[in-house]
Design a protein around this motif. Structure first.
Motif, PDB file in Angstrom:
ATOM      1  N   HIS A 237      27.199  -1.617  32.122  1.00  0.00           N
ATOM      2  CA  HIS A 237      27.948  -2.612  31.136  1.00  0.00           C
ATOM      3  C   HIS A 237      28.835  -3.763  33.084  1.00  0.00           C
ATOM      4  O   HIS A 237      27.982  -5.197  32.150  1.00  0.00           O
ATOM      5  CB  HIS A 237      29.516  -2.404  31.029  1.00  0.00           C
ATOM      6  CG  HIS A 237      30.310  -3.197  30.777  1.00  0.00           C
ATOM      7  ND1 HIS A 237      29.831  -3.699  29.316  1.00  0.00           N
ATOM      8  CD2 HIS A 237      31.307  -4.097  30.821  1.00  0.00           C
ATOM      9  CE1 HIS A 237      30.777  -5.120  28.821  1.00  0.00           C
ATOM     10  NE2 HIS A 237      31.550  -4.735  30.169  1.00  0.00           N
ATOM     11  N   THR A 238      29.179  -2.940  34.031  1.00  0.00           N
ATOM     12  CA  THR A 238      29.494  -3.831  35.046  1.00  0.00           C
ATOM     13  C   THR A 238      27.647  -4.926  35.497  1.00  0.00           C
ATOM     14  O   THR A 238      27.816  -5.455  35.443  1.00  0.00           O
ATOM     15  CB  THR A 238      29.982  -3.344  35.958  1.00  0.00           C
ATOM     16  OG1 THR A 238      30.989  -2.689  35.357  1.00  0.00           O
ATOM     17  CG2 THR A 238      29.598  -4.294  37.223  1.00  0.00           C
ATOM     18  N   GLU A 241      26.097  -7.550  33.130  1.00  0.00           N
ATOM     19  CA  GLU A 241      27.596  -9.160  33.034  1.00  0.00           C
ATOM     20  C   GLU A 241      27.281  -9.280  34.024  1.00  0.00           C
ATOM     21  O   GLU A 241      26.827 -10.851  34.089  1.00  0.00           O
ATOM     22  CB  GLU A 241      29.155  -8.052  33.150  1.00  0.00           C
ATOM     23  CG  GLU A 241      29.765  -7.821  31.947  1.00  0.00           C
ATOM     24  CD  GLU A 241      29.039  -8.539  31.033  1.00  0.00           C
ATOM     25  OE1 GLU A 241      29.946  -9.818  31.365  1.00  0.00           O
ATOM     26  OE2 GLU A 241      29.395  -8.282  29.699  1.00  0.00           O
TER      27      GLU A 241
END
Length: 392
Positions: A237-238, A241
């Motif tokens: 997820h990081t 982003e």
């Protein structure tokens, strides 16, 4: 006697004919050599030497006739060469006049155009400045093209310097006027160009746009540093982003490219090789902006490739750790089913006891012989008589 005298007369006639032909050929050779131009004396001398050498190398019985024929061929070759030279000179003369006419026509148009541009008001906005620089670029290109023609005309005219004809004198006067007009037009172009340079330095929009780009590029550099992935074990997820932020940053950088290109074009035509602190500062600022933008675009593109590689690597590692498909875990049985399954053996045991209790006789009569071993016989049909057994 008549025959001898006739033959003698015939021989005398042939000798006179050869002598007259020889004298005629010599006279023609002298006339041709006198009419030759002074530019190629060596070629003529070489041809005369060749003719003399061929004359000496001839045999004794045919020396006179072969020498006359060789000199006649030499005269024909010289005449052909002179005709070709005259034809080339005529073509060169026509091309020279045509080039002078073309340059004169172009100068008429350019002088009028430069005069109008010098009378126009200096540009005050970036849009007007870009339009003037575009016009300057077209004029510089046209000057470069016609400069080659003017140089060619001046070089070609030197070949006719020895001519004393009226046409050549007229050509020299035209060429002199064209050279003076060319210098005047070049001076006017440089003067108008310097006016554009001053207008650019006094254009506030130019300075504001340059300063905004410097600040925006500094902010873009900070955004790029914040979007860097420092943890090698970062969760997907990081990483996604950071990828999204870098993609947005790359889009904004590419959108700023036309503005930077416009500033660089202005500087390339107006702020190069000029004295003065203001010129140097403006040129250096635009140079820094262009270099920084190019560097950031390359760095962000590299970061996006690195992130894409990390995502692919994590996907491969996840696949290797779970090569088999996930098994479906059965649902746990309901509470009623578990209770029923636990109580079923006990219930069967009680049912068995109930059956046994039903088989025990309830009185003593039940213990008679007729009732004996009734359990063993219970599976066979038994007869009972109501009024006793029949008589035997």
């Amino acid at each position: 006697m008549v025959n001898v005298q006739g033959s003698h007369t015939k021989m005398s006639f042939q000798v006179k004919q050869l002598s007259s032909a020889s004298s005629t050929s010599v006279n023609k050779e002298n006339i041709a050599s006198a009419n030759m131009s002074d530019e190629e004396p060596q070629d003529d001398q070489e041809l005369v030497n060749i003719a003399a050498a061929e004359k000496q190398s001839g045999t004794e019985h045919s020396g006179t006739r072969s020498g006359i024929i060789d000199r006649w061929e030499l005269i024909q070759a010289q005449d052909l060469r002179n005709k070709l030279r005259m034809k080339q000179n005529l073509q060169q003369w026509q091309q020279l006049n045509s080039d002078l006419s073309d340059v004169s026509t172009w100068l008429d148009k350019t002088e009028e155009e430069l005069e109008e541009l010098q009378k126009a008001k200096p540009p005050t906005s970036m849009h007007e400045m870009e339009q003037r620089v575009k016009k300057l670029k077209d004029l510089l290109k046209a000057f470069d093209n016609y400069k080659a023609v003017v140089l060619s005309v001046n070089l070609s005219s030197k070949e006719f310097q020895k001519a004393e004809s009226t046409e050549f004198k007229e050509l020299q006067n035209r060429l002199r006027k064209v050279n003076l007009r060319w210098e005047k037009a070049t001076h006017a172009l440089n003067k108008w160009r310097k006016g554009l340079q001053q207008a650019l330095l006094h254009c506030q929009e130019f300075h504001d746009q340059s300063q905004k780009l410097v600040l925006w590029l500094a902010s873009a550099d900070s955004r790029r540093n914040e979007a860097q992935i420092t943890d090698p074990n970062a969760d997907p997820h990081t990483i996604l982003e950071c990828q999204k932020e870098l993609m947005q940053l790359e889009k904004e950088l590419l959108e700023q490219q036309p503005k930077v290109n416009s500033l660089q074009e202005l500087c390339s035509y107006l702020l190069l090789k000029l004295d003065g602190e203001d010129y140097i500062e403006a040129e250096e600022k635009v140079h820094v902006i262009g270099t920084k933008l190019k560097q950031l675009i390359e760095q962000v593109s590299h970061d996006l490739k690195t992130i894409q590689g990390n995502l692919v690597s994590q996907s491969l590692n996840t696949t290797e750790s779970h090569p088999q498909p996930t098994k479906v875990v059965p649902r746990s049985p309901s509470f009623f089913y578990r209770v029923l399954r636990a109580a079923l053996p006990l219930q069967l045991f009680f049912l068995l006891l109930l059956l046994l209790a039903c088989m025990i006789p309830s009185s003593e009569e039940d213990y008679s012989c007729t009732q004996a071993n009734n359990f063993a016989r219970s599976f066979y049909p038994m007869l009972r008589y109501t009024n006793g057994p029949p008589p035997t």
